[in-house]
Design a protein around this motif. Structure first.
Motif, PDB file in Angstrom:
ATOM      1  N   UNK A   1       0.414  -1.222   0.494  1.00 55.56           N
ATOM      2  CA  UNK A   1       0.154   0.301   0.248  1.00 55.56           C
ATOM      3  C   UNK A   1       0.752   1.096  -0.304  1.00 55.56           C
ATOM      4  N   UNK A   2       0.449   2.418  -0.046  1.00 49.67           N
ATOM      5  CA  UNK A   2       1.233   3.331   0.069  1.00 49.67           C
ATOM      6  C   UNK A   2       2.661   4.069   1.013  1.00 49.67           C
ATOM      7  N   UNK A   3       1.492   3.677   2.230  1.00 47.89           N
ATOM      8  CA  UNK A   3       2.531   3.527   3.077  1.00 47.89           C
ATOM      9  C   UNK A   3       3.827   2.678   2.965  1.00 47.89           C
ATOM     10  N   UNK A   4       3.450   1.390   2.952  1.00 48.31           N
ATOM     11  CA  UNK A   4       4.508   0.431   2.940  1.00 48.31           C
ATOM     12  C   UNK A   4       5.137   1.736   1.825  1.00 48.31           C
ATOM     13  N   UNK A   5       4.574   1.934   0.419  1.00 42.31           N
ATOM     14  CA  UNK A   5       5.583   2.233  -0.363  1.00 42.31           C
ATOM     15  C   UNK A   5       6.610   3.645   0.274  1.00 42.31           C
ATOM     16  N   UNK A   6       5.805   4.268   1.274  1.00 40.66           N
ATOM     17  CA  UNK A   6       6.579   5.940   1.438  1.00 40.66           C
ATOM     18  C   UNK A   6       7.656   4.573   1.967  1.00 40.66           C
ATOM     19  N   UNK A   7       7.820   3.792   2.981  1.00 42.34           N
ATOM     20  CA  UNK A   7       8.634   2.836   3.799  1.00 42.34           C
ATOM     21  C   UNK A   7       9.759   2.828   3.004  1.00 42.34           C
ATOM     22  N   UNK A   8       9.549   3.065   2.091  1.00 46.29           N
ATOM     23  CA  UNK A   8      10.703   1.980   1.030  1.00 46.29           C
ATOM     24  C   UNK A   8      11.676   3.521   0.372  1.00 46.29           C
TER      25      UNK A   8
END
Length: 99
Positions: free
Chosen positions: A71-78
């Motif tokens: 999801x977007x939150x997980x993407x931002x972590x990357x």
């Protein structure tokens, strides 16, 4: 007029959704969408990697809730982790030049 940081945030959001809307849940990246995003948007990063299972490993690391999607939150972590790593490298290079 938006600031550079606001423009960067907008680009991150738009980039994520440009790939997440291709298949399945339009608000999440499946493995194929993530791979496409990485290949097209992080070309230099991937080109120096030799691991054929890299996308699988990234997917496992990012998928905090284990739903086989990012999801977007997980993407931002990357993106944040890669940005920190790039900054650390940049700082080390500056320190070497300063010696």
């Amino acid at each position: 007029m938006p600031t550079q940081l606001e423009i960067a945030m907008d680009i991150m959001i738009r980039t994520f959704h440009r790939y997440s809307c291709k298949e399945g849940d339009r608000f999440k990246l499946n493995k194929g969408e993530l791979k496409m995003l990485l290949q097209r948007e992080l070309t230099d990063f991937l080109s120096c990697q030799k691991d054929p299972e890299l996308v699988d490993k990234i997917m496992q690391d990012l998928d905090a809730n284990k739903d086989n999607e990012v999801d977007f939150n997980e993407f931002v972590v990357m993106v944040a982790a890669l940005t920190v790593a790039c900054n650390d490298y940049f700082v080390e290079q500056l320190k070497k030049k300063g010696k």
